[in-house]
Design a protein around this motif. Structure first.
Motif, PDB file in Angstrom:
ATOM      1  N   GLU A 119      14.636  61.774 -31.896  1.00  0.00           N
ATOM      2  CA  GLU A 119      14.964  61.975 -30.493  1.00  0.00           C
ATOM      3  C   GLU A 119      15.212  60.586 -29.925  1.00  0.00           C
ATOM      4  O   GLU A 119      14.330  59.729 -29.973  1.00  0.00           O
ATOM      5  N   THR A 120      16.418  60.363 -29.426  1.00  0.00           N
ATOM      6  CA  THR A 120      16.767  59.025 -28.961  1.00  0.00           C
ATOM      7  C   THR A 120      16.333  58.801 -27.526  1.00  0.00           C
ATOM      8  O   THR A 120      16.219  59.727 -26.730  1.00  0.00           O
ATOM      9  N   GLU A 121      16.085  57.535 -27.238  1.00  0.00           N
ATOM     10  CA  GLU A 121      15.658  57.094 -25.919  1.00  0.00           C
ATOM     11  C   GLU A 121      16.567  55.936 -25.510  1.00  0.00           C
ATOM     12  O   GLU A 121      17.306  55.416 -26.335  1.00  0.00           O
TER      13      GLU A 121
END
Length: 191
Positions: free
Chosen positions: A37-39
């Protein structure tokens, strides 16, 4: 195998949807697979991690930031890989060297591919990290950290491709076998 599956799913799109991924279709590599899950700023947390991948590190990786698998000096580079995948919708293939506290090394390859999630880009990344050879110490010793040995960007169709970029690591300094004329084998320090 993962790239071919991902490429077929995306068709003419830049990246397939997360919901398009069928774990049964990649069951042979599921133990080495993960979803990030990218931030913002290239950070990415591991949402799901396969059993062999967790066994390599001797712990559950779910919830861990991917960059924490590298020493402090290599973390910015990993954030850059994530930005390439997210911003350019390109794939990244990295050659890695895993290190154990006991001094053992393990060569691995990592592939990162962009995914869309509920129509959003910059949201998920599909990845696989697998050893070139499964070590006999798997389950007894755990990898402590990773070093990046090489990098290749897989650009979407129609864009220029970036060639392999070699990154020298301490593992490069280990002895190599050289075959001399006449079939004799000796070890020497690499030039």
């Amino acid at each position: 195998m993962l790239f071919a599956y991902w490429d077929a799913l995306r068709g003419q799109r830049a990246a397939p949807e997360r919901r398009d991924i069928d774990p049964g279709e990649i069951r042979h590599i599921l133990a080495d697979s993960f979803i990030l899950e990218t931030e913002p700023h290239g950070a990415a947390c591991i949402r799901l991690a396969g059993t062999r991948l967790c066994a390599l590190f001797g712990r559950e990786l779910k919830g861990s930031p991917l960059h924490e698998l590298w020493p402090q000096a290599g973390r910015e580079e990993i954030r850059h890989f994530i930005e390439i995948v997210s911003d350019e919708t390109a794939g990244v293939v990295a050659g890695l060297v895993g290190l154990t506290p006991e001094g053992a090394t393990l060569e691995l390859e990592m592939l990162l591919l962009p995914l869309r999630h509920s129509g959003q880009t910059h949201s998920r990344i599909l990845g696989v990290m697998s050893p070139m050879l499964v070590p006999p110490w798997l389950g007894l010793h755990a990898l402590d950290c990773l070093e990046t040995a090489s990098l290749r960007v897989i650009w979407p169709s129609g864009r220029a491709r970036q060639e392999w970029r070699r990154i020298e690591t301490p593992a490069d300094k280990r002895r190599q076998f050289v075959l001399h004329q006449g079939g004799r084998v000796s070890d020497r320090e690499p030039a």
